[in-house]
Design a protein around this motif. Structure first.
Motif, mmCIF file in Angstrom:
data_model
loop_
_atom_site.group_PDB
_atom_site.id
_atom_site.type_symbol
_atom_site.label_atom_id
_atom_site.label_comp_id
_atom_site.label_asym_id
_atom_site.label_seq_id
_atom_site.Cartn_x
_atom_site.Cartn_y
_atom_site.Cartn_z
ATOM 1 N N GLU A 1 1.122 4.013 1.362
ATOM 2 C CA GLU A 1 0.749 4.905 2.455
ATOM 3 C C GLU A 1 1.961 5.734 2.840
ATOM 4 O O GLU A 1 3.080 5.431 2.444
ATOM 5 N N ARG B 1 -13.926 -0.066 9.556
ATOM 6 C CA ARG B 1 -12.814 -0.776 8.951
ATOM 7 C C ARG B 1 -12.541 -0.127 7.594
ATOM 8 O O ARG B 1 -13.442 0.390 6.969
ATOM 9 N N ARG C 1 0.861 -1.189 0.000
ATOM 10 C CA ARG C 1 0.000 0.000 0.000
ATOM 11 C C ARG C 1 0.885 1.222 0.000
ATOM 12 O O ARG C 1 1.799 1.318 0.819
HETATM 13 P P1 AMP Z 1 -6.411 -4.129 7.047
HETATM 14 O O1 AMP Z 1 -6.201 -5.059 5.884
HETATM 15 O O2 AMP Z 1 -6.314 -2.677 6.669
HETATM 16 O O3 AMP Z 1 -7.607 -4.470 7.852
HETATM 17 O O4 AMP Z 1 -5.151 -4.356 7.998
HETATM 18 C C1 AMP Z 1 -4.973 -5.522 8.751
HETATM 19 C C2 AMP Z 1 -3.701 -5.393 9.549
HETATM 20 O O5 AMP Z 1 -2.593 -5.279 8.681
HETATM 21 C C3 AMP Z 1 -3.617 -4.130 10.397
HETATM 22 O O6 AMP Z 1 -4.234 -4.330 11.637
HETATM 23 C C4 AMP Z 1 -2.136 -3.931 10.539
HETATM 24 O O7 AMP Z 1 -1.642 -4.740 11.585
HETATM 25 C C5 AMP Z 1 -1.615 -4.420 9.218
HETATM 26 N N1 AMP Z 1 -1.370 -3.295 8.293
HETATM 27 C C6 AMP Z 1 -2.237 -2.658 7.489
HETATM 28 N N2 AMP Z 1 -1.638 -1.713 6.765
HETATM 29 C C7 AMP Z 1 -0.325 -1.731 7.110
HETATM 30 C C8 AMP Z 1 0.831 -0.991 6.711
HETATM 31 N N3 AMP Z 1 0.783 -0.048 5.780
HETATM 32 N N4 AMP Z 1 2.016 -1.297 7.299
HETATM 33 C C9 AMP Z 1 2.103 -2.267 8.245
HETATM 34 N N5 AMP Z 1 1.040 -3.002 8.642
HETATM 35 C C10 AMP Z 1 -0.154 -2.741 8.103
#
Ligand code: AMP
Length: 419
Positions: A115, A258, A113
């Motif tokens: 970000e 979410r 991602r």
């Molecule tokens: P999500 O898929 O957005 O629900 O994210 C699930 C988990 O992935 C989060 O709780 C974080 O622990 C991890 N995560 C999401 N985005 C990142 C990122 N850019 N860098 C590191 N870990 C991430």
């Protein structure tokens, strides 16, 4: 020539760190295996359309954070920003539903991602996730949420609490959305530009905005719990009863949002309580996505899943994730034919499972002992000419400097005992 560096926000995991990753991954595999989950591996590159349809066009991930491009053949592709959409695509593509009514799949792998990098937030990061496909009942939600907690407990993290909410079904969602929009329209001038736009396309996301003035509006927003009706309400109540029965620590978090659009009914997160995480405290996020399989062209199939961020878990675990491997023994060949003798002894020891270092060039015993010290070797096998003539070697214990001569036939057992 100038040096090249890794892409911003993408990190090398060096040999010093990989044992901690192995520990995390093997703990995860062992734990989810106890629940019958089997591993699935999908490509990191997927059709862009998968994430547009699967995650939602109006999400930050799809709008701003995807590594998407056209390849040389004109196909529109994207590096996967998360694992669920790919797993469900594979599930549909290979008609796994025809083989088994309930599929339990897990994955571990890198996600991408774009970000803004920060502590605990990267552009390439690893997720370990699980998908329970084909079960709609609250017992399924409870089991998988409890499994996420058990994983953290297996890592020694016992101070955890699941944040739980429900987005309801279409009916309750619409009612809630209506109430949100009504409130936010009244305070529209306090919202940031992004949120004014979100209000029209995806008002729930305003609750997730980090801008101070938007947070103030979100703080007083109605609770999703007040709009939960019918089956979705009884589903949520039943899930909570299961979690109480299991003793799974949880609390209701009615304003949780979410970052992906596909969720229906149950959503949950677990926050890490550690300064090491900085502002990125969410260790795991998950929920139910009952519409996703059909949105990706499969039969209507209820699904629930979660994903852990592995870097954040490692930050949280700190030194606790240190592992002890076998300590090395160095075989030092000395004198005429020393390298050959050392290689022979090293091969024989490795064949019975010993961890062995040895050299490739002639070197003095002194320099080989120094090397053993640097490597943290527990012992040195000295393969000299005189000993060789007697079918023996000398074993030096690096912990106390003592040395004994041994017949070769006794060496492996002695080395094993040392390691
Ligand atoms: P999500 O898929 O957005 O629900 O994210 C699930 C988990 O992935 C989060 O709780 C974080 O622990 C991890 N995560 C999401 N985005 C990142 C990122 N850019 N860098 C590191 N870990 C991430």
């Amino acid at each position: 020539m100038s040096q090249l560096r890794s892409v911003k926000g993408m990190h090398d995991i060096l040999p010093e760190e990989t044992p901690r990753w192995h520990l995390l991954e093997s703990t995860y595999r062992d734990l989810v295996g106890l629940y019958g989950y089997r591993e699935i591996r999908t490509p990191v590159l997927e059709p862009l359309e998968l994430f547009v349809r699967g995650i939602g066009e109006a999400t930050d991930i799809v709008e701003k954070e995807m590594y998407a491009f056209e390849d040389k053949g004109g196909d529109r592709l994207a590096l996967r920003p998360e694992g669920t959409a790919s797993v469900i695509r594979a599930y549909v593509q290979h008609a796994l539903h025809a083989a088994e009514p309930v599929s339990k799949l897990y994955y571990i792998g890198p996600m991408f991602r774009r970000e803004r990098p920060a502590r605990g937030r990267f552009r390439q990061f690893y997720q370990a996730g699980a998908e329970l496909i084909g079960a709609a009942e609250p017992a399924a939600d409870a089991e998988i949420i409890d499994m996420a907690v058990r994983f953290l407990q297996a890592l020694g993290l016992s101070d955890v609490c699941v944040q739980l909410s429900s987005l309801g079904d279409v009916e309750s969602r619409l009612a809630y959305r209506g109430a949100l929009v009504e409130r936010m329209e009244k305070r529209k001038e306090e919202l940031c530009g992004d949120c004014v736009r979100r209000l029209a396309v995806n008002p729930l996301r305003v609750l997730d905005c980090k801008v101070e003035s938007c947070r103030a509006v979100a703080d007083g927003a109605p609770s999703v719990m007040d709009y939960l009706v019918g089956d979705a309400a009884s589903h949520f109540a039943s899930l909570r009863r299961y979690l109480e029965r299991f003793g799974t620590p949880h609390e209701v978090a009615p304003r949780m949002v979410r970052g992906l659009d596909y969720y229906t009914r149950t959503i949950f997160e677990i926050q890490g309580r550690s300064d090491a995480l900085g502002a990125q405290a969410t260790l795991v996020g998950g929920g139910r996505y009952d519409g996703l399989v059909s949105a990706l062209g499969g039969p209507a199939t209820p699904t629930i899943g979660f994903a852990f961020g592995l870097e954040r878990l490692l930050l949280m675990l700190g030194e606790r994730a240190a592992t002890k491997g076998k300590r090395a023994v160095l075989v030092a060949g000395v004198g005429e034919g020393g390298v050959e003798r050392a290689q022979d002894v090293a091969r024989a020891l490795r064949a019975v499972g010993c961890r062995v270092e040895s050299g490739y060039a002639d070197a003095s015993l002194k320099s080989q002992l120094k090397r053993a010290d640097r490597l943290g070797a527990v012992g040195v096998v000295i393969a000299g000419e005189d000993e060789a003539a007697r079918g023996a070697v000398t074993l030096r214990d690096m912990r106390d400097g003592s040395q004994v001569e041994l017949p070769l036939s006794e060496l492996a057992a002695r080395v094993e005992a040392m390691q």
